[in-house]
Design a protein around this motif. Structure first.
Motif, mmCIF file in Angstrom:
data_model
loop_
_atom_site.group_PDB
_atom_site.id
_atom_site.type_symbol
_atom_site.label_atom_id
_atom_site.label_comp_id
_atom_site.label_asym_id
_atom_site.label_seq_id
_atom_site.Cartn_x
_atom_site.Cartn_y
_atom_site.Cartn_z
ATOM 1 N N UNK A 22 -24.993 3.152 -33.874
ATOM 2 C CA UNK A 22 -25.814 1.955 -33.993
ATOM 3 C C UNK A 22 -25.066 0.696 -33.541
ATOM 4 N N UNK A 23 -23.812 0.864 -33.118
ATOM 5 C CA UNK A 23 -22.972 -0.270 -32.754
ATOM 6 C C UNK A 23 -22.773 -0.331 -31.247
ATOM 7 N N UNK A 24 -22.834 -1.535 -30.698
ATOM 8 C CA UNK A 24 -22.541 -1.730 -29.282
ATOM 9 C C UNK A 24 -21.901 -3.098 -29.114
ATOM 10 N N UNK A 25 -21.236 -3.285 -27.988
ATOM 11 C CA UNK A 25 -20.662 -4.591 -27.713
ATOM 12 C C UNK A 25 -20.585 -4.826 -26.207
ATOM 13 N N UNK A 26 -20.447 -6.092 -25.862
ATOM 14 C CA UNK A 26 -20.363 -6.499 -24.472
ATOM 15 C C UNK A 26 -19.404 -7.683 -24.400
ATOM 16 N N UNK A 139 -12.786 -21.313 -27.490
ATOM 17 C CA UNK A 139 -12.733 -22.721 -27.860
ATOM 18 C C UNK A 139 -12.632 -23.619 -26.640
ATOM 19 N N UNK A 140 -11.775 -23.258 -25.697
ATOM 20 C CA UNK A 140 -11.539 -24.133 -24.542
ATOM 21 C C UNK A 140 -12.776 -24.240 -23.645
ATOM 22 N N UNK A 141 -13.374 -23.118 -23.305
ATOM 23 C CA UNK A 141 -14.518 -23.141 -22.385
ATOM 24 C C UNK A 141 -15.857 -23.308 -23.102
ATOM 25 N N UNK A 142 -15.867 -23.102 -24.432
ATOM 26 C CA UNK A 142 -17.092 -23.152 -25.237
ATOM 27 C C UNK A 142 -18.137 -22.138 -24.742
ATOM 28 N N UNK A 143 -17.658 -21.040 -24.178
ATOM 29 C CA UNK A 143 -18.530 -19.985 -23.658
ATOM 30 C C UNK A 143 -18.447 -18.737 -24.528
ATOM 31 N N UNK A 144 -19.567 -18.039 -24.629
ATOM 32 C CA UNK A 144 -19.595 -16.759 -25.309
ATOM 33 C C UNK A 144 -18.794 -15.772 -24.459
ATOM 34 N N UNK A 145 -17.767 -15.135 -25.056
ATOM 35 C CA UNK A 145 -16.929 -14.214 -24.291
ATOM 36 C C UNK A 145 -17.039 -12.778 -24.799
ATOM 37 N N UNK A 146 -17.549 -12.590 -26.032
ATOM 38 C CA UNK A 146 -17.673 -11.239 -26.591
ATOM 39 C C UNK A 146 -18.817 -11.219 -27.585
ATOM 40 N N UNK A 147 -19.586 -10.133 -27.578
ATOM 41 C CA UNK A 147 -20.687 -9.988 -28.547
ATOM 42 C C UNK A 147 -20.744 -8.546 -29.007
ATOM 43 N N UNK A 148 -20.823 -8.372 -30.320
ATOM 44 C CA UNK A 148 -21.000 -7.043 -30.904
ATOM 45 C C UNK A 148 -22.304 -7.002 -31.667
ATOM 46 N N UNK A 167 -20.110 -2.301 -41.807
ATOM 47 C CA UNK A 167 -20.832 -2.750 -40.608
ATOM 48 C C UNK A 167 -19.952 -3.667 -39.773
ATOM 49 N N UNK A 168 -19.312 -4.648 -40.414
ATOM 50 C CA UNK A 168 -18.448 -5.590 -39.698
ATOM 51 C C UNK A 168 -17.281 -4.850 -39.043
ATOM 52 N N UNK A 169 -16.696 -3.907 -39.760
ATOM 53 C CA UNK A 169 -15.584 -3.128 -39.198
ATOM 54 C C UNK A 169 -16.017 -2.332 -37.985
ATOM 55 N N UNK A 170 -17.203 -1.741 -38.047
ATOM 56 C CA UNK A 170 -17.671 -0.960 -36.897
ATOM 57 C C UNK A 170 -17.946 -1.852 -35.689
ATOM 58 N N UNK A 171 -18.442 -3.052 -35.927
ATOM 59 C CA UNK A 171 -18.698 -3.969 -34.805
ATOM 60 C C UNK A 171 -17.377 -4.456 -34.210
ATOM 61 N N UNK A 172 -16.476 -4.941 -35.068
ATOM 62 C CA UNK A 172 -15.230 -5.531 -34.576
ATOM 63 C C UNK A 172 -14.199 -4.490 -34.128
ATOM 64 N N UNK A 173 -14.531 -3.216 -34.228
ATOM 65 C CA UNK A 173 -13.634 -2.178 -33.699
ATOM 66 C C UNK A 173 -13.452 -2.353 -32.187
ATOM 67 N N UNK A 174 -14.423 -2.958 -31.529
ATOM 68 C CA UNK A 174 -14.338 -3.178 -30.082
ATOM 69 C C UNK A 174 -13.767 -4.523 -29.688
ATOM 70 N N UNK A 175 -13.252 -5.275 -30.659
ATOM 71 C CA UNK A 175 -12.666 -6.583 -30.347
ATOM 72 C C UNK A 175 -11.210 -6.610 -30.765
ATOM 73 N N UNK A 176 -10.334 -7.156 -29.958
ATOM 74 C CA UNK A 176 -10.557 -7.550 -28.573
ATOM 75 C C UNK A 176 -10.628 -6.316 -27.678
ATOM 76 N N UNK A 177 -11.380 -6.422 -26.579
ATOM 77 C CA UNK A 177 -11.471 -5.275 -25.669
ATOM 78 C C UNK A 177 -10.118 -4.975 -25.040
#
Length: 182
Positions: A22-26, A139-148, A167-177
């Motif tokens: 149920x978890x994905x990230x980009x 912070x510097x670019x104020x752009x979204x760089x990762x989403x889970x 749930x949080x652990x399963x999402x953040x398992x892919x951060x940082x890529x």
């Protein structure tokens, strides 16, 4: 041989749904190097998030999520700071009404005399599906760089502390890529 096929088929049907995550990230490919240099973070407060999105969760669940994100990122070696973090963390939920239709067809071996086969059996199920999103903003670019994201059929009760942490652990398992080749 035939006695083995049916139990094996039923076992595959029972195990297969557990294989679907149920978890994905980009993430932004161009920001990979910047993300590898991240050391500090801050989590947007409920008040800050209410300035740019609808805040639908209760304050209690919000605090559970904030604590879970804090624990998970700290365990990964990031430091929580209030001034000049490398990245901001924000989260959001989205719900959608889903309809599931199962057509079981006519019942087998049930023929009514003189009337042919009995009608079809349709099972219609309408439910709420929730998507929980965690966003990492540079912070510097104020752009979204990762989403889970985590998608789940919603129940009647709010998730407890342990479920939120899972749930949080399963999402953040892919951060940082991971860097390619590293």
């Amino acid at each position: 041989m035939k006695t083995f096929v049916l139990p094996a088929f039923l076992l595959v049907l029972a195990v297969l749904p557990g294989c679907i995550s149920p978890t994905s990230y980009d993430y932004e490919q161009a920001a990979l190097e910047e993300m590898s240099n991240y050391k500090t973070f801050t989590i947007d407060s409920r008040e800050t998030r209410s300035n740019y999105q609808d805040v639908v969760l209760s304050p209690i669940v919000d605090r559970r999520i904030e604590r879970a994100i804090q624990r998970e990122l700290t365990a990964k070696g990031f430091e929580s700071v209030s001034a000049n973090p490398d990245f901001r963390v924000t989260f959001n939920t989205v719900t959608k009404t889903r309809t599931e239709i199962n057509d079981f067809g006519p019942p087998p071996f049930r023929r009514h005399p003189y009337y042919g086969y009995s009608g079809r059996h349709l099972d219609i199920d309408e439910y709420e599906e929730g998507t929980f999103l965690i966003n990492i903003v540079d912070r510097a670019s104020k752009q979204l760089v990762w989403r889970g994201a985590y998608v789940k059929r919603l129940g009647w009760s709010a998730p407890d502390e342990a479920e939120v942490q899972k749930i949080v652990s399963s999402i953040l398992a892919g951060f940082p890529p991971e860097q390619p080749g590293g």
